[in-house]
Design a protein around this motif. Structure first.
Motif, PDB file in Angstrom:
ATOM      1  N   GLY A   1       0.802  -1.210   0.000  1.00  0.00           N
ATOM      2  CA  GLY A   1       0.000   0.000   0.000  1.00  0.00           C
ATOM      3  C   GLY A   1       0.833   1.257   0.000  1.00  0.00           C
ATOM      4  N   ASN A   2       2.154   1.091   0.118  1.00  0.00           N
ATOM      5  CA  ASN A   2       3.079   2.217   0.082  1.00  0.00           C
ATOM      6  C   ASN A   2       4.072   2.016  -1.061  1.00  0.00           C
ATOM      7  OD1 ASN A   2       2.332   3.622   2.761  1.00  0.00           O
ATOM      8  ND2 ASN A   2       2.698   1.498   3.382  1.00  0.00           N
ATOM      9  N   ASN A   3       3.552   1.767  -2.256  1.00  0.00           N
ATOM     10  CA  ASN A   3       4.397   1.342  -3.370  1.00  0.00           C
ATOM     11  C   ASN A   3       5.428   2.385  -3.773  1.00  0.00           C
ATOM     12  OD1 ASN A   3       2.975  -1.041  -3.437  1.00  0.00           O
ATOM     13  ND2 ASN A   3       1.563  -0.378  -5.034  1.00  0.00           N
ATOM     14  N   LEU A   4       5.032   3.660  -3.844  1.00  0.00           N
ATOM     15  CA  LEU A   4       5.982   4.693  -4.237  1.00  0.00           C
ATOM     16  C   LEU A   4       7.093   4.823  -3.205  1.00  0.00           C
ATOM     17  CD1 LEU A   4       6.882   6.968  -6.090  1.00  0.00           C
ATOM     18  CD2 LEU A   4       5.336   8.513  -4.840  1.00  0.00           C
ATOM     19  N   ILE A   5       6.723   4.802  -1.918  1.00  0.00           N
ATOM     20  CA  ILE A   5       7.732   4.888  -0.865  1.00  0.00           C
ATOM     21  C   ILE A   5       8.638   3.664  -0.897  1.00  0.00           C
ATOM     22  CG2 ILE A   5       8.071   4.992   1.632  1.00  0.00           C
ATOM     23  CD1 ILE A   5       5.433   6.504   1.824  1.00  0.00           C
ATOM     24  N   GLN A   6       8.050   2.481  -1.130  1.00  0.00           N
ATOM     25  CA  GLN A   6       8.857   1.270  -1.218  1.00  0.00           C
ATOM     26  C   GLN A   6       9.859   1.359  -2.362  1.00  0.00           C
ATOM     27  OE1 GLN A   6       8.785  -2.315   0.596  1.00  0.00           O
ATOM     28  NE2 GLN A   6      10.683  -1.438  -0.188  1.00  0.00           N
ATOM     29  N   ARG A   7       9.434   1.925  -3.491  1.00  0.00           N
ATOM     30  CA  ARG A   7      10.344   2.059  -4.638  1.00  0.00           C
ATOM     31  C   ARG A   7      11.502   2.978  -4.300  1.00  0.00           C
ATOM     32  NH1 ARG A   7      10.439   5.098  -9.562  1.00  0.00           N
ATOM     33  NH2 ARG A   7       8.559   6.221  -8.993  1.00  0.00           N
ATOM     34  N   LYS A   8      11.229   4.050  -3.562  1.00  0.00           N
ATOM     35  CA  LYS A   8      12.292   4.981  -3.191  1.00  0.00           C
ATOM     36  C   LYS A   8      13.237   4.353  -2.170  1.00  0.00           C
ATOM     37  CE  LYS A   8       9.471   9.085  -4.125  1.00  0.00           C
ATOM     38  NZ  LYS A   8       8.865  10.321  -3.563  1.00  0.00           N
ATOM     39  N   ILE A   9      12.674   3.585  -1.225  1.00  0.00           N
ATOM     40  CA  ILE A   9      13.518   2.881  -0.263  1.00  0.00           C
ATOM     41  C   ILE A   9      14.408   1.874  -0.978  1.00  0.00           C
ATOM     42  CG2 ILE A   9      13.466   1.196   1.622  1.00  0.00           C
ATOM     43  CD1 ILE A   9      11.003   2.627   2.698  1.00  0.00           C
ATOM     44  N   ARG A  10      13.832   1.177  -1.966  1.00  0.00           N
ATOM     45  CA  ARG A  10      14.604   0.199  -2.724  1.00  0.00           C
ATOM     46  C   ARG A  10      15.745   0.879  -3.484  1.00  0.00           C
ATOM     47  NH1 ARG A  10      10.789  -1.786  -5.876  1.00  0.00           N
ATOM     48  NH2 ARG A  10      10.126  -3.280  -4.299  1.00  0.00           N
ATOM     49  N   TRP A  11      15.509   2.093  -3.928  1.00  0.00           N
ATOM     50  CA  TRP A  11      16.543   2.829  -4.650  1.00  0.00           C
ATOM     51  C   TRP A  11      17.768   3.041  -3.764  1.00  0.00           C
ATOM     52  CZ3 TRP A  11      18.723   7.841  -4.397  1.00  0.00           C
ATOM     53  CH2 TRP A  11      19.401   8.253  -5.548  1.00  0.00           C
ATOM     54  N   TYR A  12      17.526   3.459  -2.539  1.00  0.00           N
ATOM     55  CA  TYR A  12      18.649   3.632  -1.609  1.00  0.00           C
ATOM     56  C   TYR A  12      19.318   2.300  -1.309  1.00  0.00           C
ATOM     57  CZ  TYR A  12      17.655   8.535  -0.618  1.00  0.00           C
ATOM     58  OH  TYR A  12      17.496   9.890  -0.722  1.00  0.00           O
ATOM     59  N   GLY A  13      18.520   1.239  -1.198  1.00  0.00           N
ATOM     60  CA  GLY A  13      19.101  -0.080  -0.980  1.00  0.00           C
ATOM     61  C   GLY A  13      19.988  -0.490  -2.132  1.00  0.00           C
ATOM     62  N   ASN A  14      19.562  -0.192  -3.347  1.00  0.00           N
ATOM     63  CA  ASN A  14      20.387  -0.492  -4.518  1.00  0.00           C
ATOM     64  C   ASN A  14      21.711   0.266  -4.465  1.00  0.00           C
ATOM     65  OD1 ASN A  14      18.323  -2.088  -5.436  1.00  0.00           O
ATOM     66  ND2 ASN A  14      17.574  -0.634  -6.954  1.00  0.00           N
ATOM     67  N   LEU A  15      21.651   1.525  -4.067  1.00  0.00           N
ATOM     68  CA  LEU A  15      22.882   2.314  -3.957  1.00  0.00           C
ATOM     69  C   LEU A  15      23.815   1.711  -2.913  1.00  0.00           C
ATOM     70  CD1 LEU A  15      21.700   6.042  -4.114  1.00  0.00           C
ATOM     71  CD2 LEU A  15      22.320   4.514  -5.979  1.00  0.00           C
ATOM     72  N   ASN A  16      23.245   1.272  -1.805  1.00  0.00           N
ATOM     73  CA  ASN A  16      24.081   0.664  -0.770  1.00  0.00           C
ATOM     74  C   ASN A  16      24.714  -0.624  -1.264  1.00  0.00           C
ATOM     75  OD1 ASN A  16      23.397   2.740   0.928  1.00  0.00           O
ATOM     76  ND2 ASN A  16      21.883   1.580   2.100  1.00  0.00           N
TER      77      ASN A  16
END
Length: 334
Positions: free
Chosen positions: A245-260
């Protein structure tokens, strides 16, 4: 089975949906006592309550067994605690899974001691059948995690009705210089927006955690946003899953995870990283394993782009020093 343990003919034993008689339990215990080769033992949906003491005594002092699974065996708290007490003398034990049993305060107390006294690296307490008015006491586990008193790298506490106070206990323990725990599963609990905020406040200090699972918890956009806002200051968390239900926020969190995953930590200090390090970071990105929820075409390019933006000090010159650094506005696609 007992002969196989002593002779090395079998190294892994799995028992599923069986109800052995007492004589069989004693034979197994004898095999464990003289075991020199079997490294894995697994019971699934077996009635073990009457045999826990016998099996535990057979395992006491075993220096070969590495993995023990007692899954959905309906073992009650006091018997589970007695069994874990025996395991405290198993010097080789690395993985313990107790999913689907009935662990309470006695069990978690013994587990806390086990984590301090052995080299167990993986512990699963998924779904301890917590009922209304009951509580899984996580304090002994949290206390063992403080200041690296245990070797634990994987902890699953999902589906145990854990609330915000339990989350605070665990997070406070991890903040106190825990350098080992890499994976923490807290899905299907009772974590609210306040619990998510507690986690977010601690994220910059969680220097070892790589995977944090929080799906199917009752926090919403406010809690998810607090975690997202903390991600820029965490350089190690690679996977963080929040409730649906928080898909946009999840996508942004995943982006930071990818950078890490791509090595963002290289550029976490004001000093420029050596130029020789940057190609190594790109090589790491190229070899990154892609998880099922990644877009294979977007994720690696996101990482490379993010490293270029975050690693701007590698390319700074006098003109940049005069005009100030490049914009730090977040980009979530390339």
């Amino acid at each position: 089975v007992a002969v196989g343990m002593a002779t090395g003919r079998v190294q892994s034993f799995w028992f599923s949906e069986v109800q052995p008689d007492p004589a069989t339990y004693h034979a197994l215990a004898t095999g464990f006592k003289y075991n020199r080769f079997a490294y894995e033992l697994r019971f699934k949906r077996c009635r073990l309550s009457s045999a826990m003491e016998v099996i535990g005594e057979g395992l006491r002092g075993n220096r070969v067994i590495q993995s023990i699974t007692l899954e959905q065996c309906s073992i009650v708290d006091d018997l589970l605690a007695a069994f874990v007490t025996c395991l405290r003398q198993c010097a080789s034990l690395q993985k313990l899974s107790l999913e689907g049993n009935i662990c309470r305060s006695q069990g978690t107390t013994e587990l806390g001691l086990l984590l301090r006294e052995t080299t167990v690296q993986s512990l699963s307490l998924h779904n301890q059948r917590i009922e209304e008015q009951e509580h899984l006491d996580v304090f002994p586990l949290a206390d063992a995690l403080r200041r690296d008193q245990s070797a634990l790298r994987f902890l699953d506490l999902s589906r145990n009705c854990l609330g915000d106070d339990d989350i605070r206990l665990l997070v406070d323990a991890l903040v106190e210089d825990n350098q080992k725990l890499e994976t923490l599963h807290l899905d299907q609990n009772l974590v609210t927006d306040e619990g998510a905020r507690i986690i977010a406040d601690a994220l910059p200090s969680l220097v070892a955690l790589k995977t944090l699972a929080l799906p199917e918890n009752p926090f919403g956009e406010r809690g998810a946003t607090s975690i997202l806002n903390a991600m820029p200051d965490n350089y190690t968390l690679e996977t963080c899953i929040i409730p649906s239900g928080n898909n946009l926020i999840q996508r942004k969190i995943r982006w930071y995870g990818n950078l890490n995953k791509g090595g963002r930590r290289l550029f976490s200090t004001p000093r420029a990283a050596p130029l020789s390090v940057f190609p190594l970071a790109l090589e790491r990105v190229n070899n990154m394993p892609l998880s099922h929820d990644w877009n294979p075409e977007i994720a690696p390019s996101d990482v490379i782009y993010g490293l270029l933006r975050l690693g701007q000090l590698l390319f700074e010159d006098e003109e940049e020093e005069e005009n100030g650094p490049l914009s730090s506005k977040n980009e979530f696609s390339v």
